[in-house]
Design a protein around this motif. Structure first.
Motif, PDB file in Angstrom:
ATOM      1  N   SER A  55       0.848  -1.190   0.000  1.00 46.52           N
ATOM      2  CA  SER A  55       0.000   0.000   0.000  1.00 46.52           C
ATOM      3  C   SER A  55       0.886   1.244   0.000  1.00 46.52           C
ATOM      4  O   SER A  55       2.077   1.175   0.318  1.00 46.52           O
ATOM      5  N   PRO A  56       0.335   2.412  -0.354  1.00 44.16           N
ATOM      6  CA  PRO A  56       1.125   3.658  -0.259  1.00 44.16           C
ATOM      7  C   PRO A  56       1.681   3.874   1.142  1.00 44.16           C
ATOM      8  O   PRO A  56       2.832   4.309   1.293  1.00 44.16           O
ATOM      9  N   VAL A  57       0.893   3.560   2.168  1.00 42.46           N
ATOM     10  CA  VAL A  57       1.384   3.701   3.547  1.00 42.46           C
ATOM     11  C   VAL A  57       2.527   2.725   3.804  1.00 42.46           C
ATOM     12  O   VAL A  57       3.523   3.074   4.450  1.00 42.46           O
ATOM     13  N   GLY A  58       2.409   1.518   3.268  1.00 46.71           N
ATOM     14  CA  GLY A  58       3.479   0.542   3.432  1.00 46.71           C
ATOM     15  C   GLY A  58       4.767   1.004   2.779  1.00 46.71           C
ATOM     16  O   GLY A  58       5.859   0.859   3.352  1.00 46.71           O
ATOM     17  N   ARG A  59       4.668   1.556   1.581  1.00 46.10           N
ATOM     18  CA  ARG A  59       5.862   2.051   0.897  1.00 46.10           C
ATOM     19  C   ARG A  59       6.505   3.183   1.689  1.00 46.10           C
ATOM     20  O   ARG A  59       7.734   3.276   1.791  1.00 46.10           O
ATOM     21  N   LEU A  60       5.666   4.045   2.256  1.00 43.65           N
ATOM     22  CA  LEU A  60       6.193   5.149   3.064  1.00 43.65           C
ATOM     23  C   LEU A  60       6.908   4.622   4.303  1.00 43.65           C
ATOM     24  O   LEU A  60       7.996   5.103   4.655  1.00 43.65           O
ATOM     25  N   ARG A  61       6.311   3.627   4.966  1.00 41.35           N
ATOM     26  CA  ARG A  61       6.936   3.058   6.164  1.00 41.35           C
ATOM     27  C   ARG A  61       8.298   2.449   5.843  1.00 41.35           C
ATOM     28  O   ARG A  61       9.270   2.634   6.590  1.00 41.35           O
ATOM     29  N   LEU A  62       8.397   1.739   4.715  1.00 42.66           N
ATOM     30  CA  LEU A  62       9.679   1.152   4.337  1.00 42.66           C
ATOM     31  C   LEU A  62      10.697   2.232   4.009  1.00 42.66           C
ATOM     32  O   LEU A  62      11.882   2.123   4.371  1.00 42.66           O
ATOM     33  N   ALA A  63      10.259   3.272   3.333  1.00 40.80           N
ATOM     34  CA  ALA A  63      11.176   4.357   2.974  1.00 40.80           C
ATOM     35  C   ALA A  63      11.720   5.046   4.225  1.00 40.80           C
ATOM     36  O   ALA A  63      12.920   5.337   4.319  1.00 40.80           O
ATOM     37  N   VAL A  64      10.848   5.314   5.188  1.00 39.87           N
ATOM     38  CA  VAL A  64      11.298   5.942   6.437  1.00 39.87           C
ATOM     39  C   VAL A  64      12.230   5.002   7.199  1.00 39.87           C
ATOM     40  O   VAL A  64      13.249   5.427   7.762  1.00 39.87           O
ATOM     41  N   SER A  65      11.893   3.713   7.214  1.00 40.27           N
ATOM     42  CA  SER A  65      12.754   2.741   7.882  1.00 40.27           C
ATOM     43  C   SER A  65      14.141   2.715   7.246  1.00 40.27           C
ATOM     44  O   SER A  65      15.163   2.702   7.949  1.00 40.27           O
ATOM     45  N   ASP A  66      14.205   2.698   5.913  1.00 39.82           N
ATOM     46  CA  ASP A  66      15.497   2.700   5.224  1.00 39.82           C
ATOM     47  C   ASP A  66      16.272   3.979   5.528  1.00 39.82           C
ATOM     48  O   ASP A  66      17.498   3.961   5.728  1.00 39.82           O
ATOM     49  N   TRP A  67      15.561   5.117   5.571  1.00 38.85           N
ATOM     50  CA  TRP A  67      16.220   6.397   5.866  1.00 38.85           C
ATOM     51  C   TRP A  67      16.798   6.385   7.279  1.00 38.85           C
ATOM     52  O   TRP A  67      17.940   6.811   7.500  1.00 38.85           O
ATOM     53  N   LEU A  68      16.040   5.896   8.237  1.00 39.97           N
ATOM     54  CA  LEU A  68      16.526   5.833   9.615  1.00 39.97           C
ATOM     55  C   LEU A  68      17.730   4.898   9.730  1.00 39.97           C
ATOM     56  O   LEU A  68      18.697   5.194  10.440  1.00 39.97           O
ATOM     57  N   SER A  69      17.668   3.758   9.040  1.00 37.87           N
ATOM     58  CA  SER A  69      18.780   2.814   9.085  1.00 37.87           C
ATOM     59  C   SER A  69      20.048   3.449   8.546  1.00 37.87           C
ATOM     60  O   SER A  69      21.135   3.305   9.123  1.00 37.87           O
ATOM     61  N   ALA A  70      19.941   4.164   7.414  1.00 38.83           N
ATOM     62  CA  ALA A  70      21.099   4.827   6.834  1.00 38.83           C
ATOM     63  C   ALA A  70      21.618   5.929   7.759  1.00 38.83           C
ATOM     64  O   ALA A  70      22.832   6.086   7.956  1.00 38.83           O
ATOM     65  N   GLN A  87      21.342   6.144  10.990  1.00 44.08           N
ATOM     66  CA  GLN A  87      21.899   5.588  12.216  1.00 44.08           C
ATOM     67  C   GLN A  87      23.052   4.626  11.963  1.00 44.08           C
ATOM     68  O   GLN A  87      23.637   4.099  12.911  1.00 44.08           O
ATOM     69  N   GLY A  88      23.355   4.386  10.703  1.00 45.74           N
ATOM     70  CA  GLY A  88      24.438   3.463  10.376  1.00 45.74           C
ATOM     71  C   GLY A  88      24.114   2.027  10.735  1.00 45.74           C
ATOM     72  O   GLY A  88      25.012   1.208  10.970  1.00 45.74           O
ATOM     73  N   ALA A  89      22.817   1.721  10.792  1.00 50.20           N
ATOM     74  CA  ALA A  89      22.395   0.365  11.160  1.00 50.20           C
ATOM     75  C   ALA A  89      22.429  -0.528   9.933  1.00 50.20           C
ATOM     76  O   ALA A  89      21.975  -0.146   8.856  1.00 50.20           O
ATOM     77  N   THR A  90      22.958  -1.716  10.109  1.00 50.34           N
ATOM     78  CA  THR A  90      23.003  -2.681   9.010  1.00 50.34           C
ATOM     79  C   THR A  90      22.293  -3.966   9.442  1.00 50.34           C
ATOM     80  O   THR A  90      22.385  -4.382  10.595  1.00 50.34           O
ATOM     81  N   GLY A  91      21.596  -4.565   8.525  1.00 47.61           N
ATOM     82  CA  GLY A  91      20.929  -5.834   8.790  1.00 47.61           C
ATOM     83  C   GLY A  91      21.563  -6.930   7.960  1.00 47.61           C
ATOM     84  O   GLY A  91      22.557  -6.704   7.265  1.00 47.61           O
ATOM     85  N   PRO A  92      21.010  -8.125   8.020  1.00 51.22           N
ATOM     86  CA  PRO A  92      21.527  -9.229   7.222  1.00 51.22           C
ATOM     87  C   PRO A  92      21.489  -8.897   5.730  1.00 51.22           C
ATOM     88  O   PRO A  92      20.529  -8.312   5.237  1.00 51.22           O
ATOM     89  N   ALA A  93      22.550  -9.261   5.038  1.00 53.05           N
ATOM     90  CA  ALA A  93      22.606  -8.998   3.602  1.00 53.05           C
ATOM     91  C   ALA A  93      21.590  -9.873   2.873  1.00 53.05           C
ATOM     92  O   ALA A  93      21.465 -11.069   3.148  1.00 53.05           O
ATOM     93  N   VAL A  94      20.851  -9.261   1.964  1.00 58.74           N
ATOM     94  CA  VAL A  94      19.858  -9.981   1.172  1.00 58.74           C
ATOM     95  C   VAL A  94      20.174  -9.766  -0.299  1.00 58.74           C
ATOM     96  O   VAL A  94      20.361  -8.625  -0.743  1.00 58.74           O
ATOM     97  N   ASP A  95      20.277 -10.865  -1.044  1.00 59.61           N
ATOM     98  CA  ASP A  95      20.512 -10.795  -2.491  1.00 59.61           C
ATOM     99  C   ASP A  95      19.178 -10.460  -3.156  1.00 59.61           C
ATOM    100  O   ASP A  95      18.419 -11.344  -3.549  1.00 59.61           O
ATOM    101  N   ARG A  96      18.906  -9.171  -3.269  1.00 59.47           N
ATOM    102  CA  ARG A  96      17.599  -8.730  -3.748  1.00 59.47           C
ATOM    103  C   ARG A  96      17.364  -9.142  -5.199  1.00 59.47           C
ATOM    104  O   ARG A  96      16.232  -9.486  -5.573  1.00 59.47           O
ATOM    105  N   ALA A  97      18.416  -9.124  -6.013  1.00 60.37           N
ATOM    106  CA  ALA A  97      18.237  -9.485  -7.423  1.00 60.37           C
ATOM    107  C   ALA A  97      17.794 -10.945  -7.551  1.00 60.37           C
ATOM    108  O   ALA A  97      16.879 -11.264  -8.329  1.00 60.37           O
ATOM    109  N   THR A  98      18.428 -11.839  -6.794  1.00 64.23           N
ATOM    110  CA  THR A  98      18.047 -13.248  -6.842  1.00 64.23           C
ATOM    111  C   THR A  98      16.656 -13.449  -6.270  1.00 64.23           C
ATOM    112  O   THR A  98      15.847 -14.199  -6.817  1.00 64.23           O
ATOM    113  N   HIS A  99      16.371 -12.776  -5.158  1.00 60.70           N
ATOM    114  CA  HIS A  99      15.043 -12.855  -4.559  1.00 60.70           C
ATOM    115  C   HIS A  99      13.964 -12.468  -5.565  1.00 60.70           C
ATOM    116  O   HIS A  99      12.970 -13.168  -5.748  1.00 60.70           O
ATOM    117  N   ASP A 100      14.166 -11.341  -6.243  1.00 64.65           N
ATOM    118  CA  ASP A 100      13.161 -10.852  -7.185  1.00 64.65           C
ATOM    119  C   ASP A 100      13.047 -11.757  -8.413  1.00 64.65           C
ATOM    120  O   ASP A 100      11.955 -11.933  -8.960  1.00 64.65           O
TER     121      ASP A 100
END
Length: 259
Positions: A161-176, A178-191
């Motif tokens: 949903s548009p709200v979901g996309r916004l939540r992910l965008a804000v989460s990514d912005w906060l992670s960047a 704060q310098g927070a890193t999570g488990p590496a995900v091969d997004r190209a293979t996943h997709d």
């Protein structure tokens, strides 16, 4: 097996092999003891329904054995199948001292388990990856006792949903920020994998229910995993809280008639 399906399943196996080491670190995969595990236990207990004596459960795509721990805590006798050896080794190590659990490599679309053996078939984050879900559902119907239930914990990992996309965008912005890193995900293979599985357009309960009805199942129950999500948010940083529940997660269960 059709060569195209075999090739895709090998890609799926390889993808989860690479994810196995950090699988439990991803939000929504690892299950913390305490409130979160208790919430999953309450949800599973409701959907599996009563059984005489200990429930005999077939858990499919058990990963590192997180849901396995919940099922064992409920007193279930668990047989688990997973396509990936790396996941199997981690789950076996995690439950090395547990009783009433047997974990093997196996295919969720062709379990090769005896007919009429199980009180429940349980899976989490599996159905969206199935190449031939109709074949899988027929097999799950076969291995269940009359009155046994399938419990599917999954979500739509395509449509946001548009709200979901916004939540992910804000989460990514906060992670960047704060310098927070999570488990590496091969997004190209996943997709790439996602584009070729049956539910490439996204998994939603109505379409899933229709296929399960075709396989013979009845007595459908659907709910959001609100309790587990609330427990996951407890103590989590904002960047993670924003991501919890964003993918339209659901729990759907149904029964084999004839109890």
């Amino acid at each position: 097996m059709h060569q195209g399906n075999f090739s895709l399943k090998e890609e799926i196996r390889e993808y989860w092999t690479k994810r196995a080491e950090t699988f439990d670190q991803s939000p929504g995969h690892g299950i913390r003891p305490g409130a979160e595990r208790d919430a999953w236990a309450a949800l599973l207990d409701r959907h599996m329904g009563p059984a005489p004596g200990a429930r005999h459960v077939l858990e499919l795509a058990f990963g590192t054995g997180e849901v396995t721990a919940v099922l064992l805590g409920l007193g279930c006798d668990v047989t688990g199948l997973d396509l990936t050896e790396a996941m199997l080794l981690r789950a076996r190590a995690k439950h090395a001292n547990a009783k009433h659990v047997r974990l093997y490599m196996g295919d969720a679309e062709d379990t090769r388990e005896p007919a009429g053996r199980y009180d429940a078939v349980v899976s989490r984050h599996l159905v969206w990856t199935l190449v031939d879900p109709a074949a899988a559902f027929r097999d799950w119907f076969r291995v269940l006792k009359p009155g046994g239930r399938v419990v599917i914990m999954d979500g739509d990992y395509v449509r946001l949903s548009p709200v979901g996309r916004l939540r992910l965008a804000v989460s990514d912005w906060l992670s960047a920020r704060q310098g927070a890193t999570g488990p590496a995900v091969d997004r190209a293979t996943h997709d790439s994998i996602l584009s070729r599985v049956h539910f490439s357009g996204g998994l939603r309960p109505p379409a899933l229910r229709a296929m399960l009805e075709d396989a013979g199942f009845t007595d459908f129950r659907v709910e959001k995993p609100s309790g587990p999500h609330a427990a996951q948010r407890q103590g989590a940083p904002l960047r993670q809280r924003l991501r919890i529940g964003v993918w339209n997660s659901f729990v759907l269960s149904c029964a084999k008639p004839g109890a």
